[in-house]
Structures are given as structure tokens and as C-alpha cells.
Design an enzyme around this catalytic site. Structure first.
Site, PDB file in Angstrom:
ATOM      1  N   ASP A   8       0.533  -1.154  -0.084  1.00  0.00           N
ATOM      2  CA  ASP A   8       0.002  -0.028  -0.132  1.00  0.00           C
ATOM      3  C   ASP A   8       1.396   0.774  -0.433  1.00  0.00           C
ATOM      4  OD1 ASP A   8       1.233   0.328   2.428  1.00  0.00           O
ATOM      5  OD2 ASP A   8      -1.085  -0.174   3.177  1.00  0.00           O
ATOM      6  N   CYS A  65       3.261  -2.721   3.860  1.00  0.00           N
ATOM      7  CA  CYS A  65       2.263  -1.422   4.482  1.00  0.00           C
ATOM      8  C   CYS A  65       3.171  -0.802   5.343  1.00  0.00           C
ATOM      9  CB  CYS A  65       1.292  -2.496   4.711  1.00  0.00           C
ATOM     10  SG  CYS A  65       1.096  -3.050   6.109  1.00  0.00           S
ATOM     11  N   GLY A  66       2.287  -0.483   5.959  1.00  0.00           N
ATOM     12  CA  GLY A  66       3.183   0.804   7.260  1.00  0.00           C
ATOM     13  C   GLY A  66       3.517  -0.097   8.174  1.00  0.00           C
ATOM     14  N   THR A  67       2.594  -1.028   8.812  1.00  0.00           N
ATOM     15  CA  THR A  67       3.032  -2.145   9.838  1.00  0.00           C
ATOM     16  C   THR A  67       3.563  -3.608   9.249  1.00  0.00           C
ATOM     17  OG1 THR A  67       0.932  -3.019  10.118  1.00  0.00           O
ATOM     18  CG2 THR A  67       2.087  -0.700  11.790  1.00  0.00           C
ATOM     19  N   GLY A  70      -1.632  -5.076   8.667  1.00  0.00           N
ATOM     20  CA  GLY A  70      -2.910  -4.883   7.752  1.00  0.00           C
ATOM     21  C   GLY A  70      -2.642  -6.339   6.499  1.00  0.00           C
ATOM     22  N   HIS A  98       9.732 -23.763   9.257  1.00  0.00           N
ATOM     23  CA  HIS A  98       8.306 -24.616  10.174  1.00  0.00           C
ATOM     24  C   HIS A  98       7.023 -24.723   9.735  1.00  0.00           C
ATOM     25  CE1 HIS A  98      10.833 -25.053  14.818  1.00  0.00           C
ATOM     26  NE2 HIS A  98      11.855 -25.230  13.015  1.00  0.00           N
ATOM     27  N   HIS A 133       6.854 -31.112  10.134  1.00  0.00           N
ATOM     28  CA  HIS A 133       6.433 -29.615  10.392  1.00  0.00           C
ATOM     29  C   HIS A 133       4.596 -29.793   9.266  1.00  0.00           C
ATOM     30  CE1 HIS A 133       8.696 -28.170  13.136  1.00  0.00           C
ATOM     31  NE2 HIS A 133      10.352 -28.391  11.971  1.00  0.00           N
TER      32      HIS A 133
END
Ligand code: RB5
Length: 149
Positions: A8, A65-67, A70, A98, A133
Site C-alpha cells: 500500500d 504496508c506501514g506495519t 494489515g 517450520h 511440520h
């Protein structure tokens, strides 16, 4: 290997940096944008990118994205996607070994370009360990493909 890349507005700079890394690594990729200065909605980029991984058109996907949060939430709504939010090299390796993660998400407002490059390189170069796994991944797949849910 074919990789899809998207972000984004909060991840444009880091996405371009990762695009340069993929070029340096001679990895085939498509950059889905956004080419945006204004605010856009991360699901509008994360979900279509995730669908193109889930369909098999691309082997792996990288979302920013920013973090990274999202994009992670959005991508993981698509059946067959195991998107890992990663901001350290240890987790980048572990989530391939894993979780057999097929998408990675990162936040441009969280980490710098140098670390993000190391994370992506490690993630792309690490193989799934399978074994015990694989059984665990199988349980996730079984849950998400249960049509009675
Ligand atoms: C956009 O401002 C920001 O909310 C988005 O990039 C992302 O961080 C959301 O999880």
C-alpha cells in the site's frame, strides 16, 4: 521461482528496495504496485496478490504496508496462504523451515531497508523442513478446506 510483490502507500519505498533486491538475485517477479502517493486500502493490494499465489501463478509473495500487519491479516484470509509477518532474520528462516510460509509481510515503518533485504534473502533461500511440520500444516489446510465451516 516466481514472486509477486505488492504494497500500500505505507510500503512503497521498501517495496521498491525489495524489487531491486529481486533483480540483483535474478529472481523473476511482478510488482503489482501501488504506484500511489495518496492513501489506498491495503486489502485492495494484499488480497489480489495472495490470490495469485494461492492459484499457483506465483510461488511466493512479498507484501509491505506501514506495519506489515494489515497485509498479513488480509493475505491470510485467502485459502492456501500462509503469510508470515516477519521483522527479524531468525523468524524469516524459521517460518520457511517450520510453517512453509508462501508469503512474507513487513512494515516499512518498522524496519530499515538493510534488515528487510536480509530477511527477504533468508526467506527466499530457506527450504521447508517437512517432517513433523508437514503434519501441522496439514491440520491448517484441513481446517480451511472444511466446507461445513
Ligand atoms: C496505513 O496508514 C497503514 O494503516 C497500513 O499501511 C498498515 O500499516 C496497516 O496495517
Amino acid at each position: 521461482m516466481k514472486v509477486i510483490l505488492a504494497s500500500d502507500h505505507g510500503g512503497v519505498n521498501l517495496r521498491k528496495e525489495i524489487g531491486s533486491l529481486l533483480e540483483e538475485m535474478h529472481i523473476e517477479f511482478e510488482d503489482m504496485g501501488c504506484d500511489c502517493e495518496e492513501s489506498v486500502d491495503y486489502p485492495d493490494y494484499g488480497i489480489p496478490a495472495a490470490e495469485r499465489v494461492a492459484s499457483g501463478e506465483f510461488d511466493k509473495g512479498i507484501l509491505i504496508c506501514g506495519t506489515g500487519i494489515g497485509m498479513s491479516i488480509s493475505a491470510n484470509k485467502v485459502k492456501g496462504i500462509r503469510a508470515a509477518l516477519v521483522h527479524d532474520v531468525f523468524s524469516a528462516k524459521a517460518t520457511r523451515e517450520h510453517n512453509d510460509s508462501n508469503m512474507i509481510t513487513m512494515g516499512e515503518r518498522v524496519i530499515g531497508a538493510g534488515l528487510a533485504r536480509e530477511i527477504v534473502k533468508t526467506w527466499l533461500e530457506t527450504d521447508f523442513q517437512a517432517g513433523r511440520h508437514a503434519n501441522r500444516i496439514g491440520k491448517i489446510t484441513e481446517y480451511e478446506t472444511n466446507e461445513t465451516l
